[in-house]
Motif scaffolding. Structure first.
Motif, short mmCIF file in Angstrom:
data_model
loop_
_atom_site.label_atom_id
_atom_site.label_comp_id
_atom_site.label_asym_id
_atom_site.label_seq_id
_atom_site.Cartn_x
_atom_site.Cartn_y
_atom_site.Cartn_z
N LEU A 204 0.83 -1.21 0.00
CA LEU A 204 0.00 0.00 0.00
C LEU A 204 0.86 1.25 0.00
CD1 LEU A 204 -2.91 -0.80 2.50
CD2 LEU A 204 -2.84 -1.08 0.01
N GLN B 246 -2.55 7.19 0.75
CA GLN B 246 -3.60 6.59 -0.06
C GLN B 246 -4.40 7.66 -0.81
OE1 GLN B 246 -4.90 2.71 0.52
NE2 GLN B 246 -2.72 3.04 0.11
N HIS C 134 -4.97 2.30 -2.79
CA HIS C 134 -3.84 2.78 -3.61
C HIS C 134 -2.61 1.91 -3.34
CE1 HIS C 134 -1.13 6.53 -4.62
NE2 HIS C 134 -0.77 5.46 -5.31
N THR C 135 -2.21 1.18 -4.38
CA THR C 135 -1.18 0.15 -4.25
C THR C 135 0.00 0.45 -5.17
OG1 THR C 135 -2.84 -1.52 -3.66
CG2 THR C 135 -0.79 -2.35 -4.61
#
Ligand code: 5GP
Ligand code: ZN
Length: 143
Positions: free
Chosen positions: A29, A33, A38-39
């Motif tokens: 991650l 974010q 959100h990666t």
């Protein structure tokens, strides 16, 4: 690379929240974010950007993109879209110089994420576009 934050994450020297790992890649991650989920997908081998990928590394890393995309889609039923971004160079908003691919799940047009291309259609006629294309294709002839 000793001073690379993503190498430190890969080596376990600093913590991360992992979502996927194999011999060649790590997905974790993003600490910030942009949207939930959100990666970042990174090669375990330190390469600064896309220009440093050979065919083997591309095969090991880029083929994992659909895998992560589908996992996000399955994990977040309210996700209605997905932006996949790979920034190369500071001018292109790269801030960590260990190549990485962003997966930014989209839930609405109010998400804190946007891409602005601008419309420059009127500045390019077919002749100009063909000249640009020829410049690029000339570099691909031996590939
Ligand atoms: P870039 O701007 O290079 O395309 O993206 C770098 C991303 O790495 C940013 O979205 C930033 O939030 C994320 N990032 C920077 N440092 C760390 C960290 O220590 N841990 C994690 N998980 N993400 C980080
Ligand atoms: Zn690195």
């Amino acid at each position: 690379m000793n001073d690379c934050i993503f190498c430190k994450i890969i080596n376990g020297e600093i913590p991360s929240i992992k979502v996927y790992e194999d011999d060649d890649v790590l997905a974790f991650l993003d600490i910030s974010q942009a949207t939930p989920g959100h990666t970042l997908l990174v090669p375990k081998k330190h390469v600064p950007d896309i220009f440093a990928y050979d065919a083997d590394l591309a095969n090991k890393v880029l083929t994992k993109i659909p895998l992560i995309a589908r996992a996000l889609q399955a994990a977040f039923p309210t996700m209605t879209g997905l932006n996949i971004c790979n920034n190369n160079g500071a001018v292109a908003y790269q801030s960590v110089f260990h190549s990485h691919i962003h997966f930014i799940p989209r839930y609405s047009d109010q998400d804190d994420f946007s891409i602005h291309f601008g419309d420059h259609t009127e500045q390019y006629n077919t002749e100009k576009l063909e000249a640009i294309a020829a410049q690029i294709s000339a570099q691909l002839e031996d590939d």
